[in-house]
Design a protein around this motif. Sequence first.
Motif: not given
Length: 85
Positions: A21-22, A27-29, A60-62, A66-71
């Motif tokens: 679910d995370i 990113l905004k959510e 977990q959200l953090n 972080d993974l979204l930014f790396k992608k």
Amino acid sequence: IDILHNNIIIRLMKNENILADIKSKSLKEARDEINEILNKLEGKDTDLTSSIEDYKRLIQLNKHIDLLFKKKVKEITSTSKKIKK
């Protein structure tokens, strides 16, 4: 934060599995949920048990952010290399 909280945070940070679910959050959510959790943790009516669960979710959200930014960085780098060729 006392030593107990620091130990809990360190243990939680080692857990690499991000809940589904995370992972599905934008990113905004994810940012909005982090803000909600921080407001809750800063409140006076928090008990240790729920705080631990909140810390777990926060970490977990953090990680997800972080993974979204790396992608995104990989995408930008890849696009930049293609343009230079």
